[in-house]
Design a protein around this motif. Sequence first.
Motif, mmCIF file in Angstrom:
data_model
loop_
_atom_site.group_PDB
_atom_site.id
_atom_site.type_symbol
_atom_site.label_atom_id
_atom_site.label_comp_id
_atom_site.label_asym_id
_atom_site.label_seq_id
_atom_site.Cartn_x
_atom_site.Cartn_y
_atom_site.Cartn_z
ATOM 1 N N GLU A 141 58.331 51.568 45.930
ATOM 2 C CA GLU A 141 57.690 52.794 46.432
ATOM 3 C C GLU A 141 57.491 53.763 45.274
ATOM 4 O OE1 GLU A 141 56.382 54.833 48.538
ATOM 5 O OE2 GLU A 141 56.161 53.368 50.143
ATOM 6 N N LYS A 142 56.577 54.693 45.419
ATOM 7 C CA LYS A 142 56.452 55.744 44.425
ATOM 8 C C LYS A 142 57.522 56.804 44.657
ATOM 9 C CE LYS A 142 54.290 59.502 45.149
ATOM 10 N NZ LYS A 142 54.956 60.348 46.162
ATOM 11 N N PRO A 143 57.958 57.613 43.728
ATOM 12 C CA PRO A 143 57.477 57.625 42.347
ATOM 13 C C PRO A 143 58.125 56.514 41.518
ATOM 14 C CG PRO A 143 59.188 59.281 42.635
ATOM 15 C CD PRO A 143 58.977 58.644 43.985
ATOM 16 N N HIS A 172 50.215 54.670 48.473
ATOM 17 C CA HIS A 172 49.525 54.410 49.752
ATOM 18 C C HIS A 172 48.128 55.038 49.813
ATOM 19 C CE1 HIS A 172 51.191 58.355 50.911
ATOM 20 N NE2 HIS A 172 50.273 58.388 51.846
ATOM 21 N N TYR A 173 47.831 55.956 48.875
ATOM 22 C CA TYR A 173 46.473 56.524 48.877
ATOM 23 C C TYR A 173 45.412 55.460 48.575
ATOM 24 C CZ TYR A 173 46.965 61.325 50.111
ATOM 25 O OH TYR A 173 47.150 62.450 50.856
ATOM 26 N N LEU A 174 45.813 54.412 47.862
ATOM 27 C CA LEU A 174 44.836 53.376 47.519
ATOM 28 C C LEU A 174 44.413 52.567 48.746
ATOM 29 C CD1 LEU A 174 46.223 52.230 44.080
ATOM 30 C CD2 LEU A 174 44.335 53.765 44.562
ATOM 31 N N ASN A 216 62.891 67.173 55.171
ATOM 32 C CA ASN A 216 64.227 66.697 54.768
ATOM 33 C C ASN A 216 64.252 66.021 53.390
ATOM 34 O OD1 ASN A 216 62.775 64.557 55.507
ATOM 35 N ND2 ASN A 216 64.112 63.830 57.145
ATOM 36 N N ARG A 217 63.169 66.217 52.606
ATOM 37 C CA ARG A 217 63.145 65.570 51.280
ATOM 38 C C ARG A 217 63.388 66.574 50.156
ATOM 39 N NH1 ARG A 217 57.900 63.786 50.551
ATOM 40 N NH2 ARG A 217 58.426 62.162 49.072
ATOM 41 N N ILE A 218 64.044 67.685 50.511
ATOM 42 C CA ILE A 218 64.122 68.778 49.534
ATOM 43 C C ILE A 218 64.897 68.400 48.265
ATOM 44 C CG2 ILE A 218 66.157 69.984 50.505
ATOM 45 C CD1 ILE A 218 64.250 72.580 49.985
ATOM 46 N N GLU A 219 65.896 67.537 48.414
ATOM 47 C CA GLU A 219 66.664 67.180 47.207
ATOM 48 C C GLU A 219 65.792 66.470 46.177
ATOM 49 O OE1 GLU A 219 70.513 65.390 47.220
ATOM 50 O OE2 GLU A 219 70.989 66.620 48.994
ATOM 51 N N TYR A 220 64.979 65.546 46.682
ATOM 52 C CA TYR A 220 64.045 64.850 45.782
ATOM 53 C C TYR A 220 62.995 65.832 45.273
ATOM 54 C CZ TYR A 220 59.364 62.832 45.292
ATOM 55 O OH TYR A 220 58.071 62.573 44.884
ATOM 56 N N TYR A 221 62.462 66.617 46.207
ATOM 57 C CA TYR A 221 61.319 67.466 45.874
ATOM 58 C C TYR A 221 61.699 68.569 44.894
ATOM 59 C CZ TYR A 221 56.722 69.444 46.620
ATOM 60 O OH TYR A 221 55.425 69.871 46.431
ATOM 61 N N SER A 233 50.635 60.435 41.001
ATOM 62 C CA SER A 233 50.253 59.214 41.715
ATOM 63 C C SER A 233 48.905 59.402 42.412
ATOM 64 C CB SER A 233 51.334 58.871 42.731
ATOM 65 O OG SER A 233 51.718 60.039 43.453
ATOM 66 N N HIS A 234 48.950 59.954 43.622
ATOM 67 C CA HIS A 234 47.771 59.949 44.495
ATOM 68 C C HIS A 234 46.526 60.591 43.864
ATOM 69 C CE1 HIS A 234 50.814 58.716 47.192
ATOM 70 N NE2 HIS A 234 51.172 59.898 47.645
ATOM 71 N N LEU A 235 46.680 61.803 43.340
ATOM 72 C CA LEU A 235 45.483 62.522 42.894
ATOM 73 C C LEU A 235 44.866 61.872 41.657
ATOM 74 C CD1 LEU A 235 46.261 66.294 43.580
ATOM 75 C CD2 LEU A 235 45.238 64.601 45.019
HETATM 76 C C1 BG6 Z 1 53.764 61.078 49.685
HETATM 77 C C2 BG6 Z 1 54.401 62.315 49.133
HETATM 78 O O1 BG6 Z 1 53.590 60.120 48.689
HETATM 79 O O2 BG6 Z 1 52.507 61.433 50.270
HETATM 80 C C3 BG6 Z 1 54.599 63.337 50.234
HETATM 81 O O3 BG6 Z 1 55.656 61.984 48.554
HETATM 82 C C4 BG6 Z 1 53.284 63.625 50.930
HETATM 83 O O4 BG6 Z 1 55.163 64.534 49.726
HETATM 84 C C5 BG6 Z 1 52.587 62.344 51.346
HETATM 85 O O5 BG6 Z 1 53.546 64.421 52.061
HETATM 86 C C6 BG6 Z 1 51.182 62.623 51.838
HETATM 87 O O6 BG6 Z 1 50.623 61.454 52.372
HETATM 88 P P1 BG6 Z 1 49.486 61.536 53.483
HETATM 89 O O7 BG6 Z 1 49.063 60.135 53.669
HETATM 90 O O8 BG6 Z 1 50.119 62.152 54.695
HETATM 91 O O9 BG6 Z 1 48.414 62.438 52.918
#
Ligand code: BG6
Length: 450
Positions: A141-143, A172-174, A216-221, A233-235
């Motif tokens: 999984e990312k990151p 997963h954006y791909l 609930n992901r604040i520790e990572y974030y 990643s996505h952008l």
């Molecule tokens: C994840 C990020 O990869 O993508 C999250 O870690 C984000 O912070 C999410 O909320 C957004 O994905 P989607 O498909 O809901 O736009």
Amino acid sequence: MKKQEVSFVLFGGTGDLTKRKIVPALANLIHQGKIRDDSTIIGISRKKISDEEYKKFLLDSVKEDRDKSYIKKLDIKFFTGDFTKSGLSGLKELIEKSEKPGCSRIYYLSTSFKFFPDIVKELKSQNLHKKNQAFTRIVFEKPFGKDLKSSENLDKEIHKVFLEENVFRLDHYLAKETVQNLNVLKFTNPLLYSTFNKEYIESIEIIVDEDQGVENRIEYYNDAGAIKDMFQSHLLQVLSLLLMEMPSALVYDKIHDEKVKILKNLEILQSKHHLLGQYESYEKEAKVSGLNKSKIETFAKIELNCKIKKWDSVKLILRTGKKLKRKFGQIIIKFKPMKNNGNHLANIADNKIIIDIYPKQDVSIFMNTRSPEFYNQVKQAKFEFCRECEFGPNTMNEYATLLHEVIKGDKTLFTRSDEVKESWKIVERIEKMRDQIKFIKYKDNSNPEE
Ligand code: BG6
């Protein structure tokens, strides 16, 4: 394709991602007839729960009765293990006892990247990294790391155990409909392809706004922030797909070669328009979780340039954030005004193409047309492709698409190691400029740019 005999070994098996994405994806794959309904699922985490309790956890992860009936039929096992302390002994026996003969295996690591090297090492020490006859693939999984150095180290550790062809780095954006459609739009329509360059385009903006906070992901974030969570990643993946040149063949390596060329040539503009921000209630959320006050960004807007001749000087804007006004994603391509023609007409607007990422996947082209009401006046008209009207509701499950690609062994919709590294280099350049970028606090569920 015939139903695959695959077993899934889920590290982080009781995590949020398993619940929200992976279990619904498995149900979807069974529904599509792509995997057997008695496939083996082995969840792994430090929790001490029984197979029955794990089955309940998986059942609670899907809402519809149809999906629940699929999950009920799966062969579900749970293994309690701490992968940081050689805690996977006994896993091999469990897997081999549970798997059907000749079955292939997918390891899915949806833990923090910090555990990736330990898990990979443990798989090797337990002799779980290879299978005879059938395949063994591993999904991350990312990151993929937290910076350039850690991502390079990860690669090194992984390659000691697994062949690159069996390594799948997930973004997963791909798998999003719009993102998969980009190359079709660009490379099959001369109308778009011929104008897709600096001659005609003024700016390209990619927006991914979210209305929810970090939850609930604040520790990572709190360590990552929007730049590492979304930009790296996505952008950057969407941007590289959008700008890449036509590959000489539509095959994995050629496509990724073109994407890398773009990533290698991206530079951060010295722009006063960069903006970082944090939503007001973030500080309180961090405090409740025992974290120190931090200046981590929950909003980022960064401007870039691509030095490749075709794109040099086209403004590239990436924007994303949490707790914004609404959840929506768009790619906005703005054209330059015509140089000479039409200047005897009034109200000429810029041409624009808007490609929706979320919630719709439509494409709208804004062009000028004669206004029938006024002599010599122009009106902007919208030419719209409504995806749902044409093809019906989008029922695509992104994670199911990706898991199916893993089963097929096709890595096109996954990020390649050099892309990941180039993206981290871009992030490092942004980090170096961080102190010069304006930082604001914005009201929850507002637009920081207003
Ligand atoms: C994840 C990020 O990869 O993508 C999250 O870690 C984000 O912070 C999410 O909320 C957004 O994905 P989607 O498909 O809901 O736009």
